[in-house]
Design an enzyme around this catalytic site. Structure first.
Site, PDB file in Angstrom:
ATOM      1  CB  CYS A   1      78.884  47.409  87.151  1.00 56.62           C
ATOM      2  SG  CYS A   1      77.204  48.069  87.117  1.00 56.62           S
TER       3      CYS A   1
ATOM      4  CG  ASN B   1      75.796  52.714  86.413  1.00 54.11           C
ATOM      5  OD1 ASN B   1      76.520  52.107  85.629  1.00 54.11           O
ATOM      6  ND2 ASN B   1      75.520  52.252  87.627  1.00 54.11           N
TER       7      ASN B   1
ATOM      8  CG  HIS C   1      82.786  35.379  93.087  1.00 52.88           C
ATOM      9  ND1 HIS C   1      81.783  35.503  94.022  1.00 52.88           N
ATOM     10  CD2 HIS C   1      82.162  35.159  91.904  1.00 52.88           C
ATOM     11  CE1 HIS C   1      80.615  35.354  93.434  1.00 52.88           C
ATOM     12  NE2 HIS C   1      80.810  35.141  92.144  1.00 52.88           N
TER      13      HIS C   1
ATOM     14  CG  HIS D   1      96.115  58.579  84.439  1.00 51.11           C
ATOM     15  ND1 HIS D   1      96.024  59.947  84.541  1.00 51.11           N
ATOM     16  CD2 HIS D   1      97.233  58.318  83.711  1.00 51.11           C
ATOM     17  CE1 HIS D   1      97.039  60.496  83.887  1.00 51.11           C
ATOM     18  NE2 HIS D   1      97.777  59.540  83.393  1.00 51.11           N
TER      19      HIS D   1
ATOM     20  CG  HIS E   1      77.479  65.855  84.944  1.00 51.27           C
ATOM     21  ND1 HIS E   1      77.544  66.470  83.698  1.00 51.27           N
ATOM     22  CD2 HIS E   1      76.634  66.613  85.686  1.00 51.27           C
ATOM     23  CE1 HIS E   1      76.807  67.555  83.714  1.00 51.27           C
ATOM     24  NE2 HIS E   1      76.230  67.659  84.905  1.00 51.27           N
TER      25      HIS E   1
ATOM     26  CG  HIS F   1      81.709  50.415  89.812  1.00 47.90           C
ATOM     27  ND1 HIS F   1      81.217  49.834  88.664  1.00 47.90           N
ATOM     28  CD2 HIS F   1      80.651  50.518  90.649  1.00 47.90           C
ATOM     29  CE1 HIS F   1      79.935  49.603  88.814  1.00 47.90           C
ATOM     30  NE2 HIS F   1      79.555  50.012  90.010  1.00 47.90           N
TER      31      HIS F   1
END
Length: 488
Positions: free
Chosen positions: A220, A421, A300, A384, A417, A388
């Site tokens: 993701c 995902n 990482h 803002h 919602h 994730h």
């Protein structure tokens, strides 16, 4: 993006200043009779007199210093890479007949006849607690009488999402496909041959000398990281260019039919989504671009075994391949988010917050850990947040670590919602939510934050160049009035 060039300019400028002060010191110590001593403790006079002396007695040196300063300024502007802009983006919205309600999900599970009663009950509980609504989108095979996912259906899902979003962003930016210099496609778990970039090149008949990149296996976080790659490619180019970034995840071939609970979770939360974004380094586009990329950061943490195995593709004890989301995922996300912001913070936070943080670190060291370092207030740096949206627990964990209230995590919660995902593309669905609400104003700063397998954390910091308004192709257009939900 200008931090390195700013450093070069300051290095050249202060080098010149140091050279001047050194000459002043030498001049003052070597000519004590001609220089004026400090009288009555007046330090300014003691500095001005030698300077005036240099002006009258060494005009060549003075002109050299001025020339060095001019060269420093010229070097700064000629060596600085062009700024990188987000011209526009477009989020894919599937056909309404692909809306996957709780009832549709339940019927699909029953039609497959491949799950035990215990697994069905487990998925039912996960779904009801996931934060997903009844209007997310699933692949077409889910609604077939005899559900079957194959390579053809995976290609169909990829083509529909990519071609639709690309056509939309090309229309919005008025960019002819022949002007695209770089194409980046990220799809974590579907990597066919020929590649997805080749599929796009063939469909849109792109030029033969463009640069193409395929991301896979990055989870993701790959959406954030693909934008970072596009920015780096454009910065290193000596010419004006356009980069098309396509962020998608296909779930046709990644449905899990076994009984391992960590793998069954993915069946409940992942949904269809795609985004296309047009990036450029053309300075003349500032007046029409939506945002400018100010900072980007990738970290990482795969050296840590716990982090490396927190989200893992593997086979269960019956040989069924699935994607396992372990119980370590949430604490690992919190742990390495803290490591990530230690690097990002000094680049974006105001001095007041940095001072408080440094003080808390020193205090923690002196008290041998009795008092822990504070987490800086990132609301002082950003207006803002597009964080994730891996799941309800992930959003809550990020909110706790960064001390964000419900208003600031609202785009993430509402996107989960409405769309579920959608993996790495979801941060742009959150940006589309802010756009549909008309909340982003010129000058606002937006933080995009993504987590990925491995374990990776990526950040993009954008600055809005205009006031955002709801657009006709915004995926929230038909439902934005229903959000935010009163309960979630």
């Amino acid at each position: 993006m200008k931090s390195m060039s700013n450093f070069k300019f300051l290095q050249a400028f202060f080098g010149t200043l140091l050279l001047t002060l050194t000459f002043l010191f030498v001049e003052r110590t070597s000519n004590p009779v001609q220089s004026s001593p400090i009288r009555n403790g007046v330090l300014i006079e003691s500095l001005i007199n030698p300077l005036l002396h240099i002006i009258y007695t060494h005009p060549t040196f003075l002109l050299s210093c001025i020339w060095c300063l001019v060269l420093s300024i010229l070097y700064y502007y000629t060596s600085s890479p062009n700024p990188v802009f987000l011209l526009d983006f477009s989020c894919f919205k599937p056909n309404p007949n692909q809306k996957c309600s709780y009832k549709a999900s339940e019927l699909f599970v029953l039609r497959t006849n491949r799950f035990s009663e215990e697994s069905q009950e487990f998925m039912r509980k996960i779904y009801l607690r996931s934060g997903l609504g009844d209007e997310t989108y699933a692949p077409k095979f889910v609604f077939q009488s005899n559900p079957k996912a194959d390579l053809e259906s995976a290609f169909d899902e990829a083509q529909e999402g990519m071609f639709s979003s690309i056509n939309s962003v090309l229309s919005k930016t008025n960019i002819d496909p022949s002007r695209i210099d770089c194409l980046i496609v990220t799809c974590g778990s579907f990597s066919p041959m020929p590649s997805l970039t080749s599929l796009i090149v063939n469909h849109f008949k792109l030029k033969s000398d463009l640069k193409t990149y395929n991301f896979s296996g990055m989870g993701c976080s790959s959406g954030v990281m693909s934008i970072d790659l596009a920015a780096n490619v454009l910065k290193q180019s000596n010419k004006i260019g356009y980069a098309l970034v396509v962020i998608i995840e296909t779930i046709n071939l990644n449905w899990y039919y076994g009984d391992s609970r960590p793998m069954l979770v993915t069946n409940c939360i992942f949904r269809v989504g795609c985004v296309a974004a047009m990036i450029t380094n053309d300075p003349s586009c500032r007046r029409v671009a939506k945002m400018e990329l100010v900072h980007s950061l990738r970290t990482h943490h795969g050296a840590n075994d716990r982090a490396y195995k927190a989200a893992f593709q593997e086979e269960d004890d019956k040989g069924c391949t699935g994607f396992s989301l372990t119980k370590d995922l949430i604490p690992v996300a919190g742990m390495f988010l803290r490591e990530h912001i230690k690097i990002l913070g000094p680049r974006v936070l105001p001095l007041s917050q940095l001072g408080m943080y440094v003080y808390s670190v020193i205090r923690s060291t002196m008290t041998r850990g009795a008092s822990k370092p504070i987490v800086p207030d990132f609301t002082k740096a950003f207006d803002h947040f597009c964080i994730h949206t891996g799941g309800k627990a992930v959003i809550e964990q990020v909110g706790r670590v960064l001390r964000l209230g419900e208003e600031l995590t609202e785009p993430a919660r509402m996107s989960l919602h409405r769309f579920g995902n959608t993996s790495s593309s979801l941060v742009f669905y959150e940006l589309a939510y802010l756009e549909a609400k008309g909340r982003v104003r010129k000058g606002d700063r937006v933080w995009m934050l993504g987590f990925g397998t491995g374990f990776k954390v990526g950040s993009l910091v954008w600055k809005a160049l205009l006031d955002f308004g709801n657009e006709r192709d915004n995926p929230w257009s038909d439902c934005i009035d229903r959000y935010p939900l009163k309960s979630w």
